[in-house]
Write a protein that holds these residues in place. Structure first.
Motif, mmCIF file in Angstrom:
data_model
loop_
_atom_site.group_PDB
_atom_site.id
_atom_site.type_symbol
_atom_site.label_atom_id
_atom_site.label_comp_id
_atom_site.label_asym_id
_atom_site.label_seq_id
_atom_site.Cartn_x
_atom_site.Cartn_y
_atom_site.Cartn_z
ATOM 1 N N ALA A 13 97.921 25.133 -58.290
ATOM 2 C CA ALA A 13 99.114 24.569 -58.952
ATOM 3 C C ALA A 13 98.703 23.441 -59.899
ATOM 4 O O ALA A 13 97.876 22.604 -59.532
ATOM 5 C CB ALA A 13 100.080 24.013 -57.903
ATOM 6 N N SER A 14 99.296 23.449 -61.073
ATOM 7 C CA SER A 14 98.996 22.357 -62.021
ATOM 8 C C SER A 14 99.823 21.123 -61.719
ATOM 9 O O SER A 14 99.477 20.027 -62.139
ATOM 10 C CB SER A 14 99.281 22.815 -63.453
ATOM 11 N N ASP A 15 100.937 21.319 -61.003
ATOM 12 C CA ASP A 15 101.772 20.176 -60.632
ATOM 13 C C ASP A 15 102.501 20.516 -59.328
ATOM 14 O O ASP A 15 102.482 21.667 -58.883
ATOM 15 C CB ASP A 15 102.755 19.825 -61.767
ATOM 16 N N PRO A 16 103.143 19.527 -58.701
ATOM 17 C CA PRO A 16 103.724 19.766 -57.363
ATOM 18 C C PRO A 16 104.875 20.775 -57.331
ATOM 19 O O PRO A 16 105.237 21.235 -56.241
ATOM 20 C CB PRO A 16 104.245 18.380 -56.949
ATOM 21 N N SER A 17 105.430 21.162 -58.505
ATOM 22 C CA SER A 17 106.626 22.008 -58.471
ATOM 23 C C SER A 17 106.356 23.393 -57.863
ATOM 24 O O SER A 17 107.283 24.050 -57.396
ATOM 25 C CB SER A 17 107.218 22.159 -59.874
ATOM 26 N N ILE A 58 103.978 29.394 -51.763
ATOM 27 C CA ILE A 58 105.217 30.030 -51.296
ATOM 28 C C ILE A 58 106.049 29.051 -50.472
ATOM 29 O O ILE A 58 105.636 28.589 -49.404
ATOM 30 C CB ILE A 58 104.891 31.320 -50.511
ATOM 31 N N GLU A 59 107.227 28.764 -51.006
ATOM 32 C CA GLU A 59 108.105 27.776 -50.357
ATOM 33 C C GLU A 59 108.754 28.370 -49.106
ATOM 34 O O GLU A 59 108.798 27.725 -48.060
ATOM 35 C CB GLU A 59 109.187 27.339 -51.363
ATOM 36 N N GLY A 81 106.834 33.983 -64.002
ATOM 37 C CA GLY A 81 107.462 32.769 -63.501
ATOM 38 C C GLY A 81 106.393 31.702 -63.444
ATOM 39 O O GLY A 81 105.246 31.948 -63.846
ATOM 40 N N PRO A 82 106.752 30.525 -62.933
ATOM 41 C CA PRO A 82 105.786 29.424 -62.970
ATOM 42 C C PRO A 82 104.493 29.678 -62.193
ATOM 43 O O PRO A 82 103.436 29.205 -62.596
ATOM 44 C CB PRO A 82 106.558 28.241 -62.371
ATOM 45 N N VAL A 83 104.559 30.463 -61.089
ATOM 46 C CA VAL A 83 103.319 30.701 -60.332
ATOM 47 C C VAL A 83 102.382 31.626 -61.117
ATOM 48 O O VAL A 83 101.198 31.316 -61.329
ATOM 49 C CB VAL A 83 103.619 31.271 -58.925
ATOM 50 N N LEU A 96 99.218 14.873 -52.717
ATOM 51 C CA LEU A 96 98.017 15.472 -53.292
ATOM 52 C C LEU A 96 97.948 15.133 -54.776
ATOM 53 O O LEU A 96 98.985 14.971 -55.431
ATOM 54 C CB LEU A 96 98.057 16.992 -53.131
ATOM 55 N N ALA A 97 96.722 15.071 -55.307
ATOM 56 C CA ALA A 97 96.550 14.876 -56.754
ATOM 57 C C ALA A 97 96.473 16.249 -57.429
ATOM 58 O O ALA A 97 95.867 17.171 -56.889
ATOM 59 C CB ALA A 97 95.280 14.079 -57.017
ATOM 60 N N PHE A 98 97.071 16.372 -58.571
ATOM 61 C CA PHE A 98 97.066 17.633 -59.327
ATOM 62 C C PHE A 98 96.363 17.413 -60.664
ATOM 63 O O PHE A 98 96.289 16.274 -61.117
ATOM 64 C CB PHE A 98 98.511 18.115 -59.525
ATOM 65 N N PRO A 99 95.829 18.482 -61.284
ATOM 66 C CA PRO A 99 95.945 19.896 -60.916
ATOM 67 C C PRO A 99 95.069 20.265 -59.726
ATOM 68 O O PRO A 99 94.011 19.715 -59.523
ATOM 69 C CB PRO A 99 95.452 20.621 -62.176
#
Ligand SMILES: C[S@@+](CC[C@H](N)C(=O)[O-])C[C@H]1O[C@@H](n2cnc3c(N)ncnc32)[C@H](O)[C@@H]1O
Length: 275
Positions: free
Chosen positions: A185-189, A143-144, A3-5, A178-181
């Motif tokens: 996480a590479s992005d906020p998702s 973890i949401e 998955g994305p993580v 926050l600024a990514f990466p």
């Protein structure tokens, strides 16, 4: 379980790159020590110094069985098993990390006391009341659903067992984006960085008693001083840059900026499952 993580953390040829890194300091799998490989493995603010400072809070003993949630390649799990002679199970969503970690455990002759599993923290697969202790270092940012996570940890802990969290939480500036990466996480998702108050609320709702909430200011300040001083230089041969991949420098720079502007505060929370 991809998955994305896990896509964010998975990387090609991780074990070969680790072998190359230890070669650069003149070691082989047969000669590398647990101390020498630690800076590559402890993928949290403060590295092994933070692991060594925080794990004593759990009062680990030889006869205990502990769970390292989101163990990465298992550096802290092996440190715990080596230092306290206890048994440690580590679980992680990222297959590469678990596979590399099992190999490193065999290099360090710790496979009989450290068992690493490719599993999710949300559904660990262990029976209830299995573990005397549990810890989770720098995982909650991914973890949401923190309440569900804490309920699962409480389920597998024995009554009276301690659970230690050490996560990157929001700091004084808890609102600006926050600024990514970032390293996690590479992005906020896939980024769910929250304040200590949110952790407290969900831990209590899951049935834990809170023993202490401690911002790790000194550990973080020392760590970020080193990062700031080395900015622009190539990373040392043995470092978490091996785990962070091509954008390691950008991730470290964004993390440093978030610390300097008060957006983040690495924080430890110790809780207990009521007896
Ligand atoms: C920043 S690393 C920290 C690794 C390790 N705890 C350490 O401190 O060295 C975050 C780890 O959490 C794992 N992770 C994130 N979400 C997870 C989940 N739901 N279940 C299990 N592992 C998870 C990632 O795969 C990654 O290995």
């Amino acid at each position: 379980m991809s998955g994305p993580v896990s896509d964010h953390y998975n990387s090609v040829d991780l074990l070969s790159r680790i072998e190359r890194a230890i070669g650069e300091i003149g070691r082989t799998p047969d000669t590398v020590t647990i101390e020498e490989i630690a800076p590559l493995e402890d993928f949290h603010i403060g590295g092994r110094a933070a692991t060594a400072a925080l794990l004593p809070r759990l009062e680990l003993k030889e006869e205990m069985r502990a769970l390292d949630i989101g163990c990465g390649t298992g550096g802290a799990a092996r440190y715990g098993a080596h230092r306290y002679r206890c048994k440690v199970d580590g679980i992680d969503l990222t297959l590469n990390f678990i596979e590399a970690g099992k190999t490193i455990s065999s290099w360090l002759n710790l496979s009989s006391r450290v068992h690493l599993h490719h599993r999710s923290a949300m559904d660990t697969g262990f029976d209830e009341d299995t573990f005397d202790r549990a810890w989770m270092f720098h995982v909650g940012m991914n973890i949401e659903h923190k309440r569900e996570l804490f309920s699962e940890v409480k389920r597998v802990l024995k009554p009276g067992g301690y659970f230690l969290i050490y996560d990157i939480m929001r700091g004084e500036d808890d609102a600006s984006p926050l600024a990514f990466p970032m390293p996690w996480a590479s992005d906020p998702s896939i980024s769910f960085v929250r304040g200590a108050d949110t952790y407290e609320e969900h831990l209590e709702a899951a049935g834990f008693a809170i023993d202490g909430i401690e911002p790790q200011r000194d550990i973080a300040a020392a760590f970020f001083e080193r990062i700031a001083a080395s900015k622009g230089n190539p990373p040392p041969a043995i470092s978490t840059a091996t785990l962070m991949g091509a954008s390691a420098a950008e991730k470290s720079a964004n993390l440093l900026a978030a610390w300097q502007s008060g957006q983040i505060m690495p924080t430890a929370i110790l809780v207990r499952k009521p007896a």
